[in-house]
Design an enzyme around this catalytic site. Structure first.
Site, PDB file in Angstrom:
ATOM      1  N   SER A   6     -11.684  -9.655   1.925  1.00  0.00           N
ATOM      2  CA  SER A   6     -11.120 -10.976   2.224  1.00  0.00           C
ATOM      3  C   SER A   6      -9.690 -10.823   2.703  1.00  0.00           C
ATOM      4  O   SER A   6      -8.819 -10.315   1.975  1.00  0.00           O
ATOM      5  CB  SER A   6     -11.144 -11.848   0.971  1.00  0.00           C
ATOM      6  OG  SER A   6     -10.278 -12.945   1.165  1.00  0.00           O
ATOM      7  N   HIS A  31     -14.278 -10.853   5.606  1.00  0.00           N
ATOM      8  CA  HIS A  31     -14.391 -12.171   4.976  1.00  0.00           C
ATOM      9  C   HIS A  31     -13.162 -13.011   5.314  1.00  0.00           C
ATOM     10  O   HIS A  31     -12.021 -12.618   5.024  1.00  0.00           O
ATOM     11  CB  HIS A  31     -14.515 -11.980   3.457  1.00  0.00           C
ATOM     12  CG  HIS A  31     -14.863 -13.217   2.705  1.00  0.00           C
ATOM     13  ND1 HIS A  31     -16.153 -13.672   2.572  1.00  0.00           N
ATOM     14  CD2 HIS A  31     -14.081 -14.100   2.032  1.00  0.00           C
ATOM     15  CE1 HIS A  31     -16.158 -14.774   1.833  1.00  0.00           C
ATOM     16  NE2 HIS A  31     -14.907 -15.061   1.496  1.00  0.00           N
ATOM     17  N   ASP A  33     -11.413 -16.622   4.787  1.00  0.00           N
ATOM     18  CA  ASP A  33     -11.412 -17.815   3.935  1.00  0.00           C
ATOM     19  C   ASP A  33     -10.695 -18.966   4.634  1.00  0.00           C
ATOM     20  O   ASP A  33      -9.484 -18.905   4.852  1.00  0.00           O
ATOM     21  CB  ASP A  33     -10.713 -17.499   2.610  1.00  0.00           C
ATOM     22  CG  ASP A  33     -11.559 -16.595   1.731  1.00  0.00           C
ATOM     23  OD1 ASP A  33     -12.698 -16.980   1.420  1.00  0.00           O
ATOM     24  OD2 ASP A  33     -11.084 -15.495   1.364  1.00  0.00           O
ATOM     25  N   MET A  35      -9.570 -22.808   4.404  1.00  0.00           N
ATOM     26  CA  MET A  35      -9.347 -23.868   3.397  1.00  0.00           C
ATOM     27  C   MET A  35      -8.602 -25.028   4.050  1.00  0.00           C
ATOM     28  O   MET A  35      -7.676 -24.803   4.839  1.00  0.00           O
ATOM     29  CB  MET A  35      -8.506 -23.314   2.244  1.00  0.00           C
ATOM     30  CG  MET A  35      -9.088 -22.060   1.610  1.00  0.00           C
ATOM     31  SD  MET A  35      -8.126 -21.541   0.191  1.00  0.00           S
ATOM     32  CE  MET A  35      -8.920 -19.968  -0.187  1.00  0.00           C
ATOM     33  N   HIS A  64     -16.042 -18.061   5.483  1.00  0.00           N
ATOM     34  CA  HIS A  64     -16.298 -18.856   4.277  1.00  0.00           C
ATOM     35  C   HIS A  64     -15.548 -20.177   4.416  1.00  0.00           C
ATOM     36  O   HIS A  64     -14.325 -20.220   4.273  1.00  0.00           O
ATOM     37  CB  HIS A  64     -15.807 -18.040   3.061  1.00  0.00           C
ATOM     38  CG  HIS A  64     -15.984 -18.721   1.743  1.00  0.00           C
ATOM     39  ND1 HIS A  64     -15.446 -18.217   0.570  1.00  0.00           N
ATOM     40  CD2 HIS A  64     -16.637 -19.855   1.393  1.00  0.00           C
ATOM     41  CE1 HIS A  64     -15.765 -19.017  -0.430  1.00  0.00           C
ATOM     42  NE2 HIS A  64     -16.480 -20.018   0.045  1.00  0.00           N
ATOM     43  N   MET A  66     -14.281 -23.439   3.176  1.00  0.00           N
ATOM     44  CA  MET A  66     -13.984 -24.267   2.007  1.00  0.00           C
ATOM     45  C   MET A  66     -13.335 -25.541   2.533  1.00  0.00           C
ATOM     46  O   MET A  66     -12.149 -25.806   2.304  1.00  0.00           O
ATOM     47  CB  MET A  66     -13.074 -23.500   1.043  1.00  0.00           C
ATOM     48  CG  MET A  66     -13.835 -22.425   0.275  1.00  0.00           C
ATOM     49  SD  MET A  66     -12.752 -21.169  -0.411  1.00  0.00           S
ATOM     50  CE  MET A  66     -12.582 -20.102   1.007  1.00  0.00           C
ATOM     51  N   MET A 135     -19.651 -18.110  -6.134  1.00  0.00           N
ATOM     52  CA  MET A 135     -18.210 -18.072  -6.417  1.00  0.00           C
ATOM     53  C   MET A 135     -18.011 -17.723  -7.885  1.00  0.00           C
ATOM     54  O   MET A 135     -18.563 -18.392  -8.764  1.00  0.00           O
ATOM     55  CB  MET A 135     -17.561 -19.442  -6.150  1.00  0.00           C
ATOM     56  CG  MET A 135     -17.353 -19.810  -4.701  1.00  0.00           C
ATOM     57  SD  MET A 135     -16.430 -18.613  -3.729  1.00  0.00           S
ATOM     58  CE  MET A 135     -14.880 -18.480  -4.637  1.00  0.00           C
ATOM     59  N   ASP A 173     -18.095 -13.545  -4.817  1.00  0.00           N
ATOM     60  CA  ASP A 173     -16.725 -13.718  -4.323  1.00  0.00           C
ATOM     61  C   ASP A 173     -15.800 -14.204  -5.437  1.00  0.00           C
ATOM     62  O   ASP A 173     -16.004 -15.295  -5.977  1.00  0.00           O
ATOM     63  CB  ASP A 173     -16.773 -14.743  -3.172  1.00  0.00           C
ATOM     64  CG  ASP A 173     -15.435 -14.971  -2.489  1.00  0.00           C
ATOM     65  OD1 ASP A 173     -14.446 -14.307  -2.858  1.00  0.00           O
ATOM     66  OD2 ASP A 173     -15.381 -15.828  -1.580  1.00  0.00           O
TER      67      ASP A 173
HETATM   68  C1  DX5 Z   1     -11.182 -17.730  -3.053  1.00  0.00           C
HETATM   69  C2  DX5 Z   1     -11.738 -17.016  -1.864  1.00  0.00           C
HETATM   70  C3  DX5 Z   1     -11.917 -15.562  -2.041  1.00  0.00           C
HETATM   71  C4  DX5 Z   1     -10.659 -14.804  -2.372  1.00  0.00           C
HETATM   72  C5  DX5 Z   1     -11.023 -13.654  -3.247  1.00  0.00           C
HETATM   73  O1  DX5 Z   1     -11.298 -19.088  -2.883  1.00  0.00           O
HETATM   74  O2  DX5 Z   1     -13.006 -17.531  -1.500  1.00  0.00           O
HETATM   75  O3  DX5 Z   1     -12.600 -14.965  -0.939  1.00  0.00           O
HETATM   76  O4  DX5 Z   1      -9.986 -14.312  -1.253  1.00  0.00           O
HETATM   77  O5  DX5 Z   1      -9.866 -13.053  -3.659  1.00  0.00           O
HETATM   78  P1  DX5 Z   1      -9.837 -12.079  -4.917  1.00  0.00           P
HETATM   79  O6  DX5 Z   1     -10.726 -10.923  -4.577  1.00  0.00           O
HETATM   80  O7  DX5 Z   1      -8.403 -11.732  -5.038  1.00  0.00           O
HETATM   81  O8  DX5 Z   1     -10.354 -12.867  -6.077  1.00  0.00           O
HETATM   82 ZN    ZN Z   2     -14.146 -16.398   0.064  1.00  0.00          ZN
END
Ligand code: DX5
Ligand code: ZN
Length: 216
Positions: A6, A31, A33, A35, A64, A66, A135, A173
């Site tokens: 990620s 990956h 993310d 948001m 991903h 969100m 998650m 994740d």
């Molecule tokens: C959190 C994300 C993850 C995050 C994981 O909302 O979806 O992908 O980057 O980070 P770590 O591995 O640090 O928990």
């Molecule tokens: Zn993620």
């Protein structure tokens, strides 16, 4: 086991260089993310930034989302180079329609569940998804602690897959590191997402080798 680093914990001022580090380590996905500050209490990056990485790396983008109302932006993410798009069950009023829409774009279509959301909510979509993302932290931030009761959820999903002879992969994740990765894989994870344990400290290339070693 496949690894999807990620970039949330990467140095965004040097994003391409960070991506090249994990490319050298040989990972299956990148990956990303996304948001929106509504579905989760944080804002990250969108298609404009992702598109800058397209054609600069050969790692398939595992996006991903969100975000609320993901249908509005799916086309933009596909054009930015996404090879897999994951939407949250909790963010989709018409999940089946959204999954079919992503598939119609010729890429993988996947669904994510927040820690407190039951697997039962996916009963009628499981035959159509490429990946189920479990998650194991509440989405929004990197560097959080793995929620232990999620081992049970991963195992339960793995059992359902076997019983129904389905083909989707299980992606996990949140909060994964060298100390818990083995148990997570043993519970049934096929794809491991790791942010802070890859980009958070030291050399990402070495961190990936150590994660792969830890499951042996
Ligand atoms: C959190 C994300 C993850 C995050 C994981 O909302 O979806 O992908 O980057 O980070 P770590 O591995 O640090 O928990
Ligand atoms: Zn993620």
């Amino acid at each position: 086991m496949e690894i999807s680093p990620s970039i949330l914990s990467a140095d965004f001022s040097n994003l391409l260089a960070e991506v090249k580090k994990v490319e050298r380590a040989g990972v299956e996905y990148l990956h990303i993310d996304v948001m929106d500050g509504h579905f989760v209490p944080n804002i990250t990056i969108g298609p404009v930034v992702i598109k800058c990485l397209k054609d600069r790396t050969n790692i398939p983008f595992d996006v991903h989302l969100m975000i609320e109302d993901p249908d509005k932006y799916i086309k933009d993410f596909v054009e930015s180079g996404a090879k897999n798009i994951t939407v949250h069950q909790e963010a989709c009023v018409h999940l089946d329609r959204t999954i079919q829409y992503i598939k119609s774009m010729g890429i993988k279509a996947s669904v994510a569940l927040n820690p407190a959301t039951s697997l039962g909510t996916l009963k009628y979509i499981l035959p159509y998804v490429d990946i189920v993302l479990i998650m194991t932290v509440n989405p929004g931030f990197g560097g959080q602690k793995f929620i232990d009761v999620m081992y049970e959820k991963i195992k339960e999903l793995s059992t359902i897959r076997k019983k129904r002879a389905l083909k989707f992969k299980i992606e996990v994740d949140g909060g994964i590191n060298i100390n818990n990765i083995k148990d997570i894989v043993l519970a049934g994870a096929d794809i491991i997402v790791a942010g802070s344990s890859i980009f958070g400290c030291g050399d990402p290339e070495v961190n990936i080798i150590n994660l792969r070693e830890a499951i042996k």
